[in-house]
Design an enzyme around this catalytic site. Structure first.
Site, PDB file in Angstrom:
ATOM      1  N   ASP A  14      -7.976  -5.338   0.209  1.00  0.00           N
ATOM      2  CA  ASP A  14      -8.516  -6.203  -0.836  1.00  0.00           C
ATOM      3  C   ASP A  14      -8.145  -7.663  -0.678  1.00  0.00           C
ATOM      4  OD1 ASP A  14      -9.818  -4.183  -2.299  1.00  0.00           O
ATOM      5  OD2 ASP A  14      -7.874  -3.476  -2.976  1.00  0.00           O
ATOM      6  N   HIS A  56       0.849  -1.183   0.000  1.00  0.00           N
ATOM      7  CA  HIS A  56       0.000   0.000   0.000  1.00  0.00           C
ATOM      8  C   HIS A  56       0.886   1.234   0.000  1.00  0.00           C
ATOM      9  CE1 HIS A  56      -3.213   2.773   1.029  1.00  0.00           C
ATOM     10  NE2 HIS A  56      -4.022   1.833   0.611  1.00  0.00           N
TER      11      HIS A  56
HETATM   12  N1  COA Z   1       4.129  -7.687  -4.935  1.00  0.00           N
HETATM   13  C1  COA Z   1       5.462  -7.657  -5.126  1.00  0.00           C
HETATM   14  N2  COA Z   1       6.234  -6.563  -5.000  1.00  0.00           N
HETATM   15  C2  COA Z   1       5.626  -5.416  -4.668  1.00  0.00           C
HETATM   16  C3  COA Z   1       4.238  -5.347  -4.455  1.00  0.00           C
HETATM   17  C4  COA Z   1       3.484  -6.536  -4.593  1.00  0.00           C
HETATM   18  N3  COA Z   1       2.161  -6.530  -4.418  1.00  0.00           N
HETATM   19  N4  COA Z   1       3.888  -4.079  -4.129  1.00  0.00           N
HETATM   20  C5  COA Z   1       5.022  -3.367  -4.156  1.00  0.00           C
HETATM   21  N5  COA Z   1       6.089  -4.173  -4.471  1.00  0.00           N
HETATM   22  C6  COA Z   1       7.501  -3.783  -4.525  1.00  0.00           C
HETATM   23  C7  COA Z   1       7.806  -2.969  -5.768  1.00  0.00           C
HETATM   24  O1  COA Z   1       8.229  -3.808  -6.825  1.00  0.00           O
HETATM   25  C8  COA Z   1       8.910  -2.069  -5.267  1.00  0.00           C
HETATM   26  O2  COA Z   1      10.106  -2.832  -5.170  1.00  0.00           O
HETATM   27  P1  COA Z   1      11.545  -2.109  -5.424  1.00  0.00           P
HETATM   28  O3  COA Z   1      11.654  -1.062  -4.334  1.00  0.00           O
HETATM   29  O4  COA Z   1      12.539  -3.211  -5.314  1.00  0.00           O
HETATM   30  O5  COA Z   1      11.458  -1.506  -6.796  1.00  0.00           O
HETATM   31  C9  COA Z   1       8.499  -1.754  -3.824  1.00  0.00           C
HETATM   32  O6  COA Z   1       7.723  -2.895  -3.405  1.00  0.00           O
HETATM   33  C10 COA Z   1       7.665  -0.483  -3.684  1.00  0.00           C
HETATM   34  O7  COA Z   1       6.567  -0.589  -4.595  1.00  0.00           O
HETATM   35  P2  COA Z   1       5.908   0.607  -5.382  1.00  0.00           P
HETATM   36  O8  COA Z   1       5.211   0.070  -6.587  1.00  0.00           O
HETATM   37  O9  COA Z   1       6.918   1.700  -5.566  1.00  0.00           O
HETATM   38  O10 COA Z   1       4.850   1.092  -4.310  1.00  0.00           O
HETATM   39  P3  COA Z   1       3.641   2.051  -4.608  1.00  0.00           P
HETATM   40  O11 COA Z   1       3.400   2.777  -3.340  1.00  0.00           O
HETATM   41  O12 COA Z   1       3.866   2.836  -5.837  1.00  0.00           O
HETATM   42  O13 COA Z   1       2.440   1.049  -4.941  1.00  0.00           O
HETATM   43  C11 COA Z   1       0.628  -0.444  -4.671  1.00  0.00           C
HETATM   44  C12 COA Z   1       1.473   0.665  -4.021  1.00  0.00           C
HETATM   45  C13 COA Z   1      -0.581  -0.745  -3.798  1.00  0.00           C
HETATM   46  C14 COA Z   1       0.126   0.039  -6.046  1.00  0.00           C
HETATM   47  C15 COA Z   1       1.521  -1.699  -4.852  1.00  0.00           C
HETATM   48  O14 COA Z   1       1.940  -2.162  -3.586  1.00  0.00           O
HETATM   49  C16 COA Z   1       0.795  -2.813  -5.622  1.00  0.00           C
HETATM   50  O15 COA Z   1       0.873  -2.847  -6.847  1.00  0.00           O
HETATM   51  N6  COA Z   1       0.090  -3.745  -4.907  1.00  0.00           N
HETATM   52  C17 COA Z   1      -0.675  -4.775  -5.563  1.00  0.00           C
HETATM   53  C18 COA Z   1      -2.005  -4.211  -6.021  1.00  0.00           C
HETATM   54  C19 COA Z   1      -2.964  -3.970  -4.866  1.00  0.00           C
HETATM   55  O16 COA Z   1      -3.147  -4.816  -4.009  1.00  0.00           O
HETATM   56  N7  COA Z   1      -3.604  -2.789  -4.896  1.00  0.00           N
HETATM   57  C20 COA Z   1      -4.645  -2.435  -3.910  1.00  0.00           C
HETATM   58  C21 COA Z   1      -4.238  -1.278  -3.052  1.00  0.00           C
HETATM   59  S1  COA Z   1      -5.440  -1.026  -1.778  1.00  0.00           S
END
Ligand code: COA
Length: 435
Positions: A369, A312
């Site tokens: 979720d 998140h």
């Molecule tokens: N599975 C695997 N790796 C994940 C991950 C996941 N669900 N979520 C984040 N990461 C990793 C990223 O690859 C990144 O790794 P790095 O630092 O080595 O590059 C790090 O964790 C930070 O992720 P980032 O995408 O920069 O975080 P964000 O704040 O931009 O994104 C979300 C937040 C929620 C979009 C992201 O965690 C995600 O895609 N989650 C899955 C979708 C989801 O459940 N969404 C509902 C949100 S309520």
């Protein structure tokens, strides 16, 4: 809504030192106000994904991602999920206080008055492509409502008109969602019932028809849906709420502003994650339940696979909503006598990820979720309708933010800047000379 400057921050740049006011919120969150930055220095700020940018002042929801705190208008989410109805929560978010009995009765009765769709709108569902996703139907139908209420679409609605818009959308979106499900599955529509609670029992009635001996939906199911809707009702400046505010800031009407929020919510990184979680769990289950393989895939950046329902932007220790839903999931499945192998799989996946340094070091925990889909499956909601349920809940938050924005002093159109990285000036070459 005011947030006085409490101190200043000094920024040294291009040989000048600039003093910038620091604004503090009621929970002592601080923001450096950079409104004068471009005028005084010629520079703007760059914040990809808005991780450090407050786009507004808001008195609706407080969340502290480090401590796992979420409060609507000061009330902890745990208390609202336990005791409040969805209508009370919506009223609280939109109008700032819990309603007294008379106010709540009036609010729910007005919702009941408006829950039938406008004359002719039912036909809308008969002309859609077969197999269209329910979020696309919701998106289009909510925008189409603007055609049925032209008197509520002008750019400067009065307070009364704002209330009327709020009631219309809160009352009609559950009906649209249920009709879209019934029509999409070739079933006759079931009109709303006045005597049922507007967004929970009435919605379930319109989806599935009479359930118990008294013709009302099962209480356990109603309560499970109530919790899900309340937990999704607001989450401050998330992607879809920011979209509603941004579109609304152009003074586009509320119907298209909310419809835009629905579009933003659909994405799998936002509200679409609840559908993606179940699809992921089903895939792992079909693949023999080998969750370790998927944990490894999620860690492999070249795989393009993410553990859906994990991580998140703001929660970095735990998501308080996920804790409530995890225990609600156990209760609902037990009361309904449902044994879902996906729940065991989800728990084992969570356990494995939380022991893994990749997830621990990146502070990736189950989000709201991760467990909501298992509950929705148990109560009979089809997987492709999961994000619609999220939208039904989030609607209260979108409307609260839209109203707050319209009534904020000094509100103006949202229009971010950029740093241009393309070609510098080039000379046009006519087609014949381009070789
Ligand atoms: N599975 C695997 N790796 C994940 C991950 C996941 N669900 N979520 C984040 N990461 C990793 C990223 O690859 C990144 O790794 P790095 O630092 O080595 O590059 C790090 O964790 C930070 O992720 P980032 O995408 O920069 O975080 P964000 O704040 O931009 O994104 C979300 C937040 C929620 C979009 C992201 O965690 C995600 O895609 N989650 C899955 C979708 C989801 O459940 N969404 C509902 C949100 S309520």
């Amino acid at each position: 809504m005011e947030a006085p400057a409490t101190e200043t921050a000094k920024l040294a740049f291009a040989g000048k030192t600039l003093e910038l006011p620091v604004i503090a919120g009621t929970e002592q969150e601080k923001a450096i106000d950079i409104a004068a930055l471009r005028d005084k220095t010629g520079a703007v700020t760059l914040d990809l994904g808005f991780g450090n940018t407050a786009s507004c002042l808001s008195a609706i929801t407080f969340l502290d991602g480090e401590r796992g705190v979420l409060r609507y208008r000061g009330f902890p989410i745990e208390q609202l999920a336990e005791y409040a109805t969805y209508s009370e929560t919506a009223y609280l978010l939109i109008y700032g206080n819990l309603p007294v009995k008379r106010e709540l009765e009036q609010f729910t009765s007005r919702l009941a008055d408006r829950s039938g769709l406008p004359e002719g709108m039912e036909d809308f569902f008969d002309h859609l492509p077969k197999g269209i996703h329910p979020m696309a139907v919701l998106f289009s139908a909510v925008a189409a409502l603007s055609g049925y209420y032209p008197e509520l679409t002008h750019p400067n609605p009065t307070r009364e008109e704002i209330d009327s818009i709020i009631l219309t959308l809160l009352a009609q979106i559950p009906t649209i969602a249920a009709y879209s499900y019934r029509k999409g599955n070739g079933l006759p529509v079931i009109p709303p019932r006045r005597d049922l609670s507007p967004t929970t029992a009435n919605f379930l009635h319109m989806m599935f028809g009479p359930a118990g001996a008294d013709g009302k939906p099962d209480e356990v199911v109603v309560s499970a849906l109530r919790k899900i809707l309340i937990l999704h009702a607001d989450h401050e400046q998330n992607c879809s709420t920011s979209t509603v505010r941004l579109v609304g800031s152009s003074r586009a009407n509320a119907f298209v502003s909310i419809s835009s929020g629905i579009g933003a919510l659909w994405g799998p990184l936002h509200g679409g994650a609840n559908q993606a979680v179940i699809e992921m769990l089903e895939k792992i289950h079909k693949d023999g339940g080998n969750f370790s393989k998927y944990v490894a895939l999620a860690k492999d950046k070249t795989s393009g696979f993410r553990l859906m329902g994990f991580g998140h932007r703001v929660y970095k220790n735990f998501d308080p909503r996920s804790r409530i839903l995890k225990s609600s999931c156990d209760q609902v499945l037990e009361r309904l006598g449902v044994r879902d192998p996906l729940l065991d799989l989800a728990k084992r996946l969570e356990e494995a990820a939380l022991k893994d340094d990749y997830f621990v070091s990146r502070k990736l925990y189950p989000n709201v979720d991760f467990y909501s889909g298992i509950i929705l499956r148990a109560i009979g909601i089809p997987t492709d309708q999961f994000t619609v349920i999220f939208a039904l809940g989030r609607l209260a938050g979108w409307l609260a933010h839209w109203r707050e924005m319209l009534e904020s002093p000094g509100f103006r159109i949202g229009r971010p800047r950029q740093i241009y990285t393309g070609s510098t000036e080039r000379r046009f070459v006519p087609l014949a000379q381009r070789g």
